[in-house]
Design an enzyme around this catalytic site. Structure first.
Site, PDB file in Angstrom:
ATOM      1  CB  ILE A 152       2.828  -4.348   3.187  1.00  0.00           C
ATOM      2  CG1 ILE A 152       3.274  -2.987   3.732  1.00  0.00           C
ATOM      3  CG2 ILE A 152       2.813  -4.326   1.662  1.00  0.00           C
ATOM      4  CD1 ILE A 152       4.692  -2.606   3.377  1.00  0.00           C
ATOM      5  CG  ASP A 171       3.455 -14.044   8.729  1.00  0.00           C
ATOM      6  OD1 ASP A 171       4.082 -14.394   9.752  1.00  0.00           O
ATOM      7  OD2 ASP A 171       3.300 -12.862   8.406  1.00  0.00           O
ATOM      8  CB  CYS A 230       7.041  -4.501  -3.594  1.00  0.00           C
ATOM      9  SG  CYS A 230       6.569  -4.312  -5.310  1.00  0.00           S
ATOM     10  CG  ASP A 256       9.959  -1.140  -6.141  1.00  0.00           C
ATOM     11  OD1 ASP A 256      10.292  -0.378  -7.072  1.00  0.00           O
ATOM     12  OD2 ASP A 256       9.680  -0.735  -4.995  1.00  0.00           O
ATOM     13  CD  GLU A 261      17.287  -1.305  -3.613  1.00  0.00           C
ATOM     14  OE1 GLU A 261      17.097  -0.241  -2.984  1.00  0.00           O
ATOM     15  OE2 GLU A 261      16.415  -2.172  -3.741  1.00  0.00           O
ATOM     16  CG  HIS A 279      13.511   0.773  -3.093  1.00  0.00           C
ATOM     17  ND1 HIS A 279      14.506   0.215  -2.325  1.00  0.00           N
ATOM     18  CD2 HIS A 279      12.394   0.746  -2.311  1.00  0.00           C
ATOM     19  CE1 HIS A 279      14.020  -0.136  -1.145  1.00  0.00           C
ATOM     20  NE2 HIS A 279      12.746   0.178  -1.108  1.00  0.00           N
ATOM     21  CG  LEU A 280       9.726   3.493  -8.536  1.00  0.00           C
ATOM     22  CD1 LEU A 280       9.000   3.550  -9.866  1.00  0.00           C
ATOM     23  CD2 LEU A 280      10.334   4.843  -8.196  1.00  0.00           C
ATOM     24  N   GLY A 281       8.344   1.541  -4.244  1.00  0.00           N
ATOM     25  CA  GLY A 281       7.241   1.081  -3.391  1.00  0.00           C
ATOM     26  C   GLY A 281       6.570   2.168  -2.593  1.00  0.00           C
ATOM     27  CB  ALA A 282       7.657   4.403  -0.044  1.00  0.00           C
TER      28      ALA A 282
END
Length: 526
Positions: A152, A171, A230, A256, A261, A279-282
Protein backbone atom coordinates in the site's frame (compact mmCIF):
# COMPACT_ATOMS: atom_id res chain seq x y z
CA UNK A 1 -17.25 -35.77 1.13
CA UNK A 2 -17.10 -32.17 -0.09
CA UNK A 3 -15.45 -29.70 2.30
CA UNK A 4 -17.77 -27.27 4.08
CA UNK A 5 -17.15 -23.56 4.67
CA UNK A 6 -19.01 -21.15 6.92
CA UNK A 7 -19.16 -17.45 6.00
CA UNK A 8 -19.81 -15.72 9.33
CA UNK A 9 -19.44 -12.07 8.23
CA UNK A 10 -20.93 -10.07 5.37
CA UNK A 11 -19.16 -10.99 2.13
CA UNK A 12 -19.99 -10.32 -1.49
CA UNK A 13 -22.28 -13.00 -3.00
CA UNK A 14 -19.48 -13.57 -5.48
CA UNK A 15 -17.66 -15.53 -2.75
CA UNK A 16 -20.52 -18.02 -2.52
CA UNK A 17 -20.43 -18.52 -6.27
CA UNK A 18 -16.69 -19.20 -6.21
CA UNK A 19 -16.99 -21.77 -3.41
CA UNK A 20 -19.87 -23.54 -5.17
CA UNK A 21 -18.09 -23.62 -8.53
CA UNK A 22 -15.01 -25.17 -6.90
CA UNK A 23 -17.01 -27.97 -5.23
CA UNK A 24 -17.10 -26.52 -1.70
CA UNK A 25 -20.34 -26.54 0.28
CA UNK A 26 -20.96 -23.12 1.83
CA UNK A 27 -23.31 -21.73 4.47
CA UNK A 28 -23.78 -17.98 4.94
CA UNK A 29 -24.64 -17.04 8.53
CA UNK A 30 -23.46 -13.50 9.33
CA UNK A 31 -24.13 -11.99 12.74
CA UNK A 32 -23.91 -15.15 14.85
CA UNK A 33 -23.12 -14.55 18.51
CA UNK A 34 -20.03 -16.27 19.88
CA UNK A 35 -21.97 -19.05 21.61
CA UNK A 36 -23.95 -19.96 18.50
CA UNK A 37 -20.77 -19.85 16.37
CA UNK A 38 -19.01 -22.14 18.84
CA UNK A 39 -21.96 -24.55 18.73
CA UNK A 40 -21.83 -25.05 14.95
CA UNK A 41 -18.15 -24.46 14.04
CA UNK A 42 -17.33 -28.13 14.54
CA UNK A 43 -19.25 -28.92 11.34
CA UNK A 44 -16.95 -26.90 9.08
CA UNK A 45 -13.56 -27.30 7.38
CA UNK A 46 -13.22 -23.59 6.64
CA UNK A 47 -14.31 -20.26 8.15
CA UNK A 48 -14.48 -17.12 5.99
CA UNK A 49 -14.56 -13.87 7.97
CA UNK A 50 -14.03 -10.13 7.83
CA UNK A 51 -13.39 -8.08 10.97
CA UNK A 52 -16.56 -8.79 12.99
CA UNK A 53 -16.00 -12.47 13.82
CA UNK A 54 -13.50 -13.08 16.62
CA UNK A 55 -11.58 -16.34 16.16
CA UNK A 56 -10.48 -16.93 19.74
CA UNK A 57 -8.67 -19.83 21.39
CA UNK A 58 -11.97 -20.82 22.99
CA UNK A 59 -13.75 -20.92 19.62
CA UNK A 60 -10.92 -22.98 18.14
CA UNK A 61 -11.39 -25.59 20.88
CA UNK A 62 -14.78 -26.35 19.35
CA UNK A 63 -13.47 -26.27 15.76
CA UNK A 64 -12.61 -29.95 15.56
CA UNK A 65 -12.74 -30.12 11.73
CA UNK A 66 -11.42 -26.67 10.95
CA UNK A 67 -8.48 -26.55 8.53
CA UNK A 68 -8.44 -22.93 7.37
CA UNK A 69 -9.59 -19.45 8.39
CA UNK A 70 -9.79 -16.95 5.54
CA UNK A 71 -9.80 -13.22 6.35
CA UNK A 72 -11.23 -11.10 3.55
CA UNK A 73 -8.88 -8.17 4.11
CA UNK A 74 -5.40 -7.51 5.41
CA UNK A 75 -5.61 -7.26 9.20
CA UNK A 76 -5.90 -10.46 11.24
CA UNK A 77 -6.11 -8.77 14.64
CA UNK A 78 -9.38 -10.64 15.26
CA UNK A 79 -7.75 -14.07 14.88
CA UNK A 80 -5.70 -15.71 17.65
CA UNK A 81 -2.81 -16.73 15.38
CA UNK A 82 -0.84 -18.72 18.03
CA UNK A 83 -3.96 -20.69 19.00
CA UNK A 84 -4.80 -21.39 15.35
CA UNK A 85 -1.22 -22.45 14.68
CA UNK A 86 -1.23 -24.80 17.67
CA UNK A 87 -4.41 -26.39 16.30
CA UNK A 88 -2.92 -26.79 12.83
CA UNK A 89 -5.34 -24.28 11.29
CA UNK A 90 -4.01 -22.30 8.34
CA UNK A 91 -4.82 -18.57 8.61
CA UNK A 92 -4.99 -16.71 5.30
CA UNK A 93 -5.59 -13.06 4.49
CA UNK A 94 -6.02 -11.11 1.25
CA UNK A 95 -3.25 -8.52 1.39
CA UNK A 96 -3.70 -7.14 -2.12
CA UNK A 97 -7.47 -7.07 -2.64
CA UNK A 98 -8.00 -3.64 -1.08
CA UNK A 99 -4.56 -2.10 -1.56
CA UNK A 100 -5.54 0.46 -4.20
CA UNK A 101 -8.68 1.44 -2.30
CA UNK A 102 -6.76 2.02 0.94
CA UNK A 103 -4.02 3.95 -0.85
CA UNK A 104 -6.61 6.16 -2.55
CA UNK A 105 -8.27 6.84 0.80
CA UNK A 106 -4.94 8.00 2.24
CA UNK A 107 -4.50 10.38 -0.70
CA UNK A 108 -8.09 11.60 -0.27
CA UNK A 109 -7.51 12.32 3.44
CA UNK A 110 -4.28 14.13 2.58
CA UNK A 111 -6.19 16.45 0.24
CA UNK A 112 -9.01 16.87 2.75
CA UNK A 113 -6.56 17.90 5.48
CA UNK A 114 -4.53 20.14 3.19
CA UNK A 115 -7.59 22.09 2.04
CA UNK A 116 -9.78 21.70 5.17
CA UNK A 117 -12.55 20.37 2.95
CA UNK A 118 -14.88 18.84 5.59
CA UNK A 119 -14.91 21.99 7.75
CA UNK A 120 -15.32 24.20 4.67
CA UNK A 121 -18.19 22.03 3.47
CA UNK A 122 -20.00 22.22 6.82
CA UNK A 123 -19.50 25.99 6.98
CA UNK A 124 -20.71 26.56 3.44
CA UNK A 125 -23.78 24.36 3.83
CA UNK A 126 -24.58 26.28 7.00
CA UNK A 127 -24.76 29.45 4.87
CA UNK A 128 -21.69 31.13 6.39
CA UNK A 129 -19.54 31.60 3.25
CA UNK A 130 -16.27 31.93 5.25
CA UNK A 131 -14.00 32.26 2.23
CA UNK A 132 -11.13 33.87 4.16
CA UNK A 133 -11.23 31.36 7.01
CA UNK A 134 -10.08 28.30 5.09
CA UNK A 135 -6.54 28.91 3.89
CA UNK A 136 -5.08 25.58 2.76
CA UNK A 137 -1.71 24.48 1.42
CA UNK A 138 -0.68 23.10 -1.94
CA UNK A 139 0.48 19.52 -2.19
CA UNK A 140 2.64 20.09 -5.27
CA UNK A 141 6.30 20.35 -4.35
CA UNK A 142 5.78 19.23 -0.76
CA UNK A 143 7.65 16.30 0.82
CA UNK A 144 5.64 13.23 1.71
CA UNK A 145 7.10 10.92 4.33
CA UNK A 146 5.88 7.33 3.95
CA UNK A 147 6.32 5.15 7.03
CA UNK A 148 6.08 1.58 5.74
CA UNK A 149 6.69 1.26 2.01
CA UNK A 150 5.18 -2.15 1.35
CA UNK A 151 2.34 -2.85 -1.04
CA UNK A 152 0.00 0.00 0.00
CA UNK A 153 2.79 2.42 0.87
CA UNK A 154 4.31 1.90 -2.58
CA UNK A 155 0.98 2.71 -4.26
CA UNK A 156 0.66 5.89 -2.18
CA UNK A 157 4.22 6.84 -3.13
CA UNK A 158 3.43 6.31 -6.81
CA UNK A 159 0.31 8.48 -6.61
CA UNK A 160 2.19 11.18 -4.69
CA UNK A 161 4.93 11.29 -7.32
CA UNK A 162 2.20 11.75 -9.90
CA UNK A 163 1.05 14.76 -7.87
CA UNK A 164 4.59 16.17 -8.16
CA UNK A 165 5.46 15.60 -4.51
CA UNK A 166 8.89 14.56 -3.26
CA UNK A 167 8.64 11.18 -1.50
CA UNK A 168 10.89 9.91 1.27
CA UNK A 169 10.32 6.54 2.92
CA UNK A 170 11.25 4.83 6.16
CA UNK A 171 11.04 1.04 6.00
CA UNK A 172 13.76 -1.28 7.37
CA UNK A 173 12.79 -3.89 4.77
CA UNK A 174 12.92 -1.55 1.77
CA UNK A 175 15.99 -2.37 -0.31
CA UNK A 176 17.93 0.42 -2.03
CA UNK A 177 17.10 -1.21 -5.39
CA UNK A 178 13.37 -1.26 -4.63
CA UNK A 179 13.50 2.37 -3.46
CA UNK A 180 15.17 3.31 -6.75
CA UNK A 181 12.49 1.46 -8.74
CA UNK A 182 9.75 3.28 -6.81
CA UNK A 183 11.40 6.65 -7.25
CA UNK A 184 11.57 7.31 -3.50
CA UNK A 185 14.43 8.23 -1.21
CA UNK A 186 15.05 5.73 1.56
CA UNK A 187 15.74 7.50 4.88
CA UNK A 188 15.94 6.80 8.60
CA UNK A 189 12.95 7.66 10.77
CA UNK A 190 14.47 10.76 12.39
CA UNK A 191 15.34 12.15 8.96
CA UNK A 192 11.78 11.58 7.74
CA UNK A 193 10.31 13.28 10.80
CA UNK A 194 12.52 16.33 10.32
CA UNK A 195 11.87 16.75 6.58
CA UNK A 196 8.30 15.66 5.82
CA UNK A 197 5.50 18.18 5.22
CA UNK A 198 3.01 15.30 5.21
CA UNK A 199 3.44 11.92 6.92
CA UNK A 200 1.39 8.87 5.99
CA UNK A 201 1.56 5.53 7.81
CA UNK A 202 1.32 2.17 6.04
CA UNK A 203 2.92 -0.32 8.40
CA UNK A 204 1.44 -3.26 10.30
CA UNK A 205 0.98 -3.12 14.05
CA UNK A 206 3.92 -4.79 15.79
CA UNK A 207 5.82 -4.29 19.03
CA UNK A 208 8.29 -2.17 17.03
CA UNK A 209 5.67 0.01 15.31
CA UNK A 210 3.24 0.57 18.18
CA UNK A 211 3.23 4.34 18.88
CA UNK A 212 5.90 4.86 16.23
CA UNK A 213 4.65 8.45 16.28
CA UNK A 214 5.03 8.85 20.02
CA UNK A 215 5.11 12.16 21.87
CA UNK A 216 8.89 12.09 21.53
CA UNK A 217 8.79 11.47 17.78
CA UNK A 218 6.00 13.97 17.18
CA UNK A 219 8.25 16.58 18.78
CA UNK A 220 10.88 15.79 16.13
CA UNK A 221 8.53 16.53 13.24
CA UNK A 222 8.63 19.63 11.08
CA UNK A 223 6.40 22.46 12.35
CA UNK A 224 2.99 22.46 10.64
CA UNK A 225 3.33 18.84 9.51
CA UNK A 226 0.11 17.06 8.52
CA UNK A 227 -0.35 13.38 9.47
CA UNK A 228 -2.51 10.71 7.80
CA UNK A 229 -3.18 7.23 9.23
CA UNK A 230 -5.13 4.68 7.19
CA UNK A 231 -3.15 1.69 8.48
CA UNK A 232 -3.73 0.67 12.10
CA UNK A 233 -4.93 2.38 15.25
CA UNK A 234 -2.15 2.57 17.81
CA UNK A 235 0.61 3.55 15.42
CA UNK A 236 0.17 7.14 16.65
CA UNK A 237 -0.11 8.24 20.28
CA UNK A 238 -3.50 9.93 19.92
CA UNK A 239 -3.26 11.89 23.19
CA UNK A 240 0.16 13.24 22.23
CA UNK A 241 -1.08 14.09 18.73
CA UNK A 242 -4.02 16.04 20.17
CA UNK A 243 -1.61 18.05 22.28
CA UNK A 244 0.57 18.74 19.22
CA UNK A 245 -2.53 19.84 17.29
CA UNK A 246 -3.64 22.11 20.13
CA UNK A 247 -0.20 23.73 20.30
CA UNK A 248 -0.14 24.26 16.54
CA UNK A 249 3.00 22.17 16.00
CA UNK A 250 0.94 19.72 13.90
CA UNK A 251 -1.24 21.58 11.40
CA UNK A 252 -3.74 18.85 10.72
CA UNK A 253 -4.47 15.12 10.75
CA UNK A 254 -6.58 12.69 8.77
CA UNK A 255 -7.44 9.42 10.55
CA UNK A 256 -9.36 6.41 9.30
CA UNK A 257 -8.24 4.06 12.12
CA UNK A 258 -8.23 4.41 15.89
CA UNK A 259 -6.78 2.69 18.92
CA UNK A 260 -10.25 1.59 20.04
CA UNK A 261 -12.88 0.72 17.42
CA UNK A 262 -15.72 1.34 16.95
CA UNK A 263 -14.50 4.77 18.02
CA UNK A 264 -17.38 6.39 19.89
CA UNK A 265 -15.00 8.86 21.51
CA UNK A 266 -11.36 9.72 20.89
CA UNK A 267 -8.87 12.43 21.88
CA UNK A 268 -8.77 13.61 18.25
CA UNK A 269 -12.50 14.12 17.92
CA UNK A 270 -13.70 17.70 17.91
CA UNK A 271 -10.46 19.32 16.80
CA UNK A 272 -11.17 21.70 13.88
CA UNK A 273 -8.10 20.54 11.93
CA UNK A 274 -8.80 16.80 12.17
CA UNK A 275 -10.66 14.79 9.52
CA UNK A 276 -11.97 11.41 10.67
CA UNK A 277 -13.60 8.51 8.82
CA UNK A 278 -14.94 5.22 10.27
CA UNK A 279 -12.32 2.76 8.97
CA UNK A 280 -13.30 3.22 5.33
CA UNK A 281 -9.91 2.25 3.86
CA UNK A 282 -11.32 -0.83 2.16
CA UNK A 283 -14.84 0.50 1.69
CA UNK A 284 -15.34 0.55 -2.06
CA UNK A 285 -17.45 -1.79 -4.16
CA UNK A 286 -14.37 -2.87 -6.07
CA UNK A 287 -12.38 -3.71 -2.94
CA UNK A 288 -15.21 -5.65 -1.31
CA UNK A 289 -15.64 -7.69 -4.47
CA UNK A 290 -11.90 -8.26 -4.79
CA UNK A 291 -11.29 -9.50 -1.25
CA UNK A 292 -14.38 -11.72 -1.32
CA UNK A 293 -13.30 -13.34 -4.57
CA UNK A 294 -9.73 -13.67 -3.37
CA UNK A 295 -10.53 -15.30 -0.04
CA UNK A 296 -12.97 -17.74 -1.66
CA UNK A 297 -10.41 -18.71 -4.29
CA UNK A 298 -7.63 -19.16 -1.75
CA UNK A 299 -9.71 -21.24 0.67
CA UNK A 300 -11.11 -23.40 -2.14
CA UNK A 301 -7.66 -24.02 -3.57
CA UNK A 302 -6.43 -25.17 -0.17
CA UNK A 303 -9.40 -27.37 0.70
CA UNK A 304 -9.62 -28.99 -2.75
CA UNK A 305 -6.04 -28.95 -4.07
CA UNK A 306 -3.78 -28.33 -1.08
CA UNK A 307 -2.50 -25.00 -2.41
CA UNK A 308 -1.64 -22.40 0.25
CA UNK A 309 -1.64 -18.70 -0.65
CA UNK A 310 -1.12 -15.66 1.60
CA UNK A 311 -0.98 -17.77 4.76
CA UNK A 312 0.06 -15.96 7.92
CA UNK A 313 1.38 -19.10 9.64
CA UNK A 314 2.65 -21.42 6.89
CA UNK A 315 4.72 -21.21 3.67
CA UNK A 316 2.80 -20.60 0.47
CA UNK A 317 2.39 -23.58 -1.86
CA UNK A 318 1.06 -23.16 -5.40
CA UNK A 319 -1.54 -25.45 -6.92
CA UNK A 320 1.18 -26.76 -9.23
CA UNK A 321 3.56 -27.43 -6.34
CA UNK A 322 1.00 -29.15 -4.09
CA UNK A 323 0.81 -32.53 -5.90
CA UNK A 324 4.59 -32.64 -6.31
CA UNK A 325 5.08 -31.84 -2.63
CA UNK A 326 2.54 -34.32 -1.29
CA UNK A 327 4.66 -37.52 -1.40
CA UNK A 328 7.70 -35.67 -0.02
CA UNK A 329 5.66 -34.14 2.81
CA UNK A 330 4.66 -37.70 3.75
CA UNK A 331 8.29 -38.83 3.44
CA UNK A 332 9.66 -35.97 5.54
CA UNK A 333 7.03 -36.53 8.24
CA UNK A 334 7.82 -40.25 8.45
CA UNK A 335 11.58 -39.74 8.51
CA UNK A 336 11.10 -37.28 11.35
CA UNK A 337 8.74 -39.68 13.12
CA UNK A 338 11.27 -42.52 12.86
CA UNK A 339 13.96 -40.36 14.45
CA UNK A 340 11.55 -39.07 17.10
CA UNK A 341 10.40 -42.55 18.13
CA UNK A 342 14.03 -43.60 18.64
CA UNK A 343 15.10 -40.49 20.57
CA UNK A 344 14.64 -40.59 24.33
CA UNK A 345 16.79 -37.60 25.32
CA UNK A 346 16.50 -33.87 24.62
CA UNK A 347 17.07 -32.90 21.00
CA UNK A 348 19.66 -30.18 20.49
CA UNK A 349 19.78 -29.85 16.72
CA UNK A 350 18.10 -31.16 13.59
CA UNK A 351 19.81 -31.09 10.20
CA UNK A 352 17.72 -31.75 7.13
CA UNK A 353 19.40 -32.23 3.76
CA UNK A 354 17.51 -32.10 0.47
CA UNK A 355 19.30 -33.61 -2.55
CA UNK A 356 18.28 -33.61 -6.19
CA UNK A 357 14.88 -32.61 -7.53
CA UNK A 358 13.30 -32.26 -4.08
CA UNK A 359 15.74 -29.43 -3.32
CA UNK A 360 13.86 -27.32 -5.86
CA UNK A 361 10.53 -27.70 -4.05
CA UNK A 362 9.14 -25.62 -1.16
CA UNK A 363 11.47 -27.06 1.47
CA UNK A 364 10.05 -24.92 4.31
CA UNK A 365 6.87 -27.00 4.12
CA UNK A 366 8.91 -30.21 4.06
CA UNK A 367 10.97 -29.11 7.05
CA UNK A 368 7.78 -28.30 8.96
CA UNK A 369 6.51 -31.83 8.22
CA UNK A 370 9.79 -33.41 9.34
CA UNK A 371 9.84 -31.44 12.59
CA UNK A 372 6.19 -32.32 13.27
CA UNK A 373 6.98 -36.01 12.84
CA UNK A 374 10.04 -35.70 15.05
CA UNK A 375 8.27 -33.96 17.93
CA UNK A 376 4.93 -35.78 17.82
CA UNK A 377 6.06 -38.90 19.76
CA UNK A 378 6.83 -36.65 22.74
CA UNK A 379 4.26 -33.90 22.09
CA UNK A 380 1.10 -35.49 20.75
CA UNK A 381 -0.65 -32.25 19.80
CA UNK A 382 2.12 -30.86 17.58
CA UNK A 383 1.27 -30.49 13.88
CA UNK A 384 2.81 -29.38 10.60
CA UNK A 385 1.70 -25.78 11.14
CA UNK A 386 2.84 -25.45 14.74
CA UNK A 387 6.01 -27.57 14.60
CA UNK A 388 8.56 -24.85 13.63
CA UNK A 389 7.36 -22.58 16.44
CA UNK A 390 7.32 -25.43 18.98
CA UNK A 391 10.88 -26.38 18.01
CA UNK A 392 12.03 -22.78 18.38
CA UNK A 393 10.37 -22.47 21.78
CA UNK A 394 12.31 -25.54 22.93
CA UNK A 395 15.64 -24.21 21.70
CA UNK A 396 16.02 -26.83 18.95
CA UNK A 397 18.27 -25.58 16.17
CA UNK A 398 16.93 -26.50 12.72
CA UNK A 399 19.35 -26.39 9.80
CA UNK A 400 18.39 -26.91 6.14
CA UNK A 401 20.78 -27.76 3.31
CA UNK A 402 20.06 -28.20 -0.39
CA UNK A 403 22.37 -29.70 -2.97
CA UNK A 404 22.47 -31.46 -6.31
CA UNK A 405 21.90 -35.22 -6.45
CA UNK A 406 25.06 -37.07 -5.46
CA UNK A 407 23.90 -40.70 -5.38
CA UNK A 408 21.51 -43.16 -6.93
CA UNK A 409 18.30 -41.28 -6.22
CA UNK A 410 16.57 -38.51 -8.14
CA UNK A 411 15.46 -37.04 -4.80
CA UNK A 412 16.75 -37.76 -1.31
CA UNK A 413 15.85 -36.36 2.10
CA UNK A 414 18.12 -36.98 5.10
CA UNK A 415 17.10 -36.11 8.64
CA UNK A 416 19.89 -36.01 11.23
CA UNK A 417 19.01 -35.63 14.91
CA UNK A 418 21.66 -34.56 17.40
CA UNK A 419 21.36 -35.03 21.16
CA UNK A 420 23.91 -34.84 23.96
CA UNK A 421 24.44 -38.60 23.63
CA UNK A 422 24.41 -39.36 19.91
CA UNK A 423 23.83 -38.34 16.31
CA UNK A 424 21.36 -40.37 14.24
CA UNK A 425 20.63 -40.03 10.51
CA UNK A 426 17.89 -41.54 8.38
CA UNK A 427 17.40 -41.05 4.64
CA UNK A 428 14.50 -41.72 2.34
CA UNK A 429 13.02 -41.09 -1.07
CA UNK A 430 9.70 -41.20 -2.88
CA UNK A 431 9.59 -43.01 -6.20
CA UNK A 432 7.13 -42.31 -8.99
CA UNK A 433 4.47 -44.39 -7.23
CA UNK A 434 4.46 -41.71 -4.52
CA UNK A 435 5.20 -44.14 -1.71
CA UNK A 436 7.88 -42.97 0.75
CA UNK A 437 10.64 -45.44 1.57
CA UNK A 438 13.70 -45.82 3.76
CA UNK A 439 16.99 -46.03 1.84
CA UNK A 440 19.52 -45.55 4.64
CA UNK A 441 19.62 -45.66 8.44
CA UNK A 442 22.78 -44.62 10.29
CA UNK A 443 24.68 -44.90 7.00
CA UNK A 444 23.53 -48.50 6.41
CA UNK A 445 21.68 -49.03 3.13
CA UNK A 446 18.21 -50.49 3.43
CA UNK A 447 15.18 -50.59 1.13
CA UNK A 448 11.87 -50.60 2.95
CA UNK A 449 8.45 -48.99 2.68
CA UNK A 450 6.92 -47.41 5.76
CA UNK A 451 4.26 -49.64 7.28
CA UNK A 452 1.65 -48.79 9.91
CA UNK A 453 3.30 -51.11 12.45
CA UNK A 454 7.01 -51.94 12.30
CA UNK A 455 9.84 -53.33 14.42
CA UNK A 456 13.30 -51.79 14.15
CA UNK A 457 16.20 -53.95 15.29
CA UNK A 458 19.94 -53.29 15.44
CA UNK A 459 22.13 -56.36 15.77
CA UNK A 460 25.49 -57.95 15.00
CA UNK A 461 25.68 -59.48 11.53
CA UNK A 462 25.94 -63.11 12.65
CA UNK A 463 24.29 -66.24 11.23
CA UNK A 464 21.05 -67.38 12.84
CA UNK A 465 19.57 -64.02 13.75
CA UNK A 466 16.87 -64.01 11.07
CA UNK A 467 15.67 -67.51 11.94
CA UNK A 468 15.55 -66.86 15.67
CA UNK A 469 13.83 -63.52 15.23
CA UNK A 470 11.23 -64.87 12.79
CA UNK A 471 10.54 -67.83 15.03
CA UNK A 472 9.99 -65.58 18.04
CA UNK A 473 7.40 -63.57 16.13
CA UNK A 474 5.78 -66.66 14.63
CA UNK A 475 5.48 -68.40 17.97
CA UNK A 476 3.78 -65.30 19.37
CA UNK A 477 1.30 -65.20 16.50
CA UNK A 478 2.75 -62.02 15.01
CA UNK A 479 2.53 -62.13 11.20
CA UNK A 480 5.40 -60.63 9.17
CA UNK A 481 4.30 -58.49 6.21
CA UNK A 482 7.73 -57.36 4.92
CA UNK A 483 11.30 -57.95 6.09
CA UNK A 484 14.13 -55.58 5.07
CA UNK A 485 17.77 -55.98 6.06
CA UNK A 486 20.95 -53.95 5.82
CA UNK A 487 24.53 -54.07 7.11
CA UNK A 488 27.64 -51.91 6.98
CA UNK A 489 30.02 -54.83 6.38
CA UNK A 490 30.11 -58.60 6.58
CA UNK A 491 30.07 -59.53 10.25
CA UNK A 492 29.61 -55.85 11.22
CA UNK A 493 26.57 -53.86 12.36
CA UNK A 494 23.22 -54.78 10.86
CA UNK A 495 19.66 -53.50 10.97
CA UNK A 496 16.26 -55.03 10.32
CA UNK A 497 13.05 -53.20 9.49
CA UNK A 498 10.10 -55.54 9.80
CA UNK A 499 6.50 -54.62 9.01
CA UNK A 500 4.00 -56.69 10.97
CA UNK A 501 0.23 -57.04 10.99
CA UNK A 502 -1.25 -55.30 14.01
CA UNK A 503 0.43 -53.95 17.11
CA UNK A 504 3.51 -55.63 18.55
CA UNK A 505 2.70 -57.17 21.97
CA UNK A 506 4.86 -55.65 24.70
CA UNK A 507 5.85 -59.13 25.93
CA UNK A 508 7.20 -60.01 22.47
CA UNK A 509 9.13 -56.75 22.17
CA UNK A 510 10.77 -57.41 25.55
CA UNK A 511 12.05 -60.79 24.35
CA UNK A 512 13.78 -59.53 21.21
CA UNK A 513 16.81 -57.91 22.96
CA UNK A 514 17.49 -61.27 24.62
CA UNK A 515 18.24 -62.88 21.25
CA UNK A 516 22.00 -63.39 20.64
CA UNK A 517 23.64 -60.36 18.98
CA UNK A 518 20.67 -58.02 19.30
CA UNK A 519 21.54 -54.52 20.53
CA UNK A 520 18.21 -52.71 20.33
CA UNK A 521 14.56 -53.37 19.42
CA UNK A 522 11.90 -50.75 19.03
CA UNK A 523 8.26 -50.88 17.95
CA UNK A 524 7.34 -48.11 15.50
CA UNK A 525 3.99 -46.69 14.40
CA UNK A 526 3.50 -44.66 11.22
Amino acid sequence: MAPRVLISDSLSPAAVAIFTERGVEVDVKPGLDKDELARIIGDYDGLAIRSATKVTAKLLESATRLKVVGRAGIGVDNVDIPAATAKGVIVMNTPFGNSITTAEHAIALMFAVAREIPAADASTQAGKWEKNRFMGVEITGKTLGVIGCGNIGAIVADRALGLKMRVIAFDPFLSPERALDLGVEKVELDDLLARADFITLHTPMTAQTRNILSAENLAKTKKCVRIVNCARGGLVDEVALRAALDSGHVAGAGFDVFTAEPAKENPLFGHPNVVCTPHLGAATNEAQENVALQVAEQMSDYLIRGAITNAINFPSITAEEAPKLKPFVALAERLGSFAGQLTDTDIKEVRITYEGAVAGLKIKALTAAAIAGLLRPALQDVNVVSAPIVAKERGIVVEETTRAAEGDYESLITVTVITDEQERSVSGTAFHDGKPRFVSIKGIKVDAEFGPSMIYVTNEDKPGFIGRFASLLGNAGVNIATFALGRDAQGGSAIALVEVDGDVPAAVLEQIPALPGVKQAKALRF
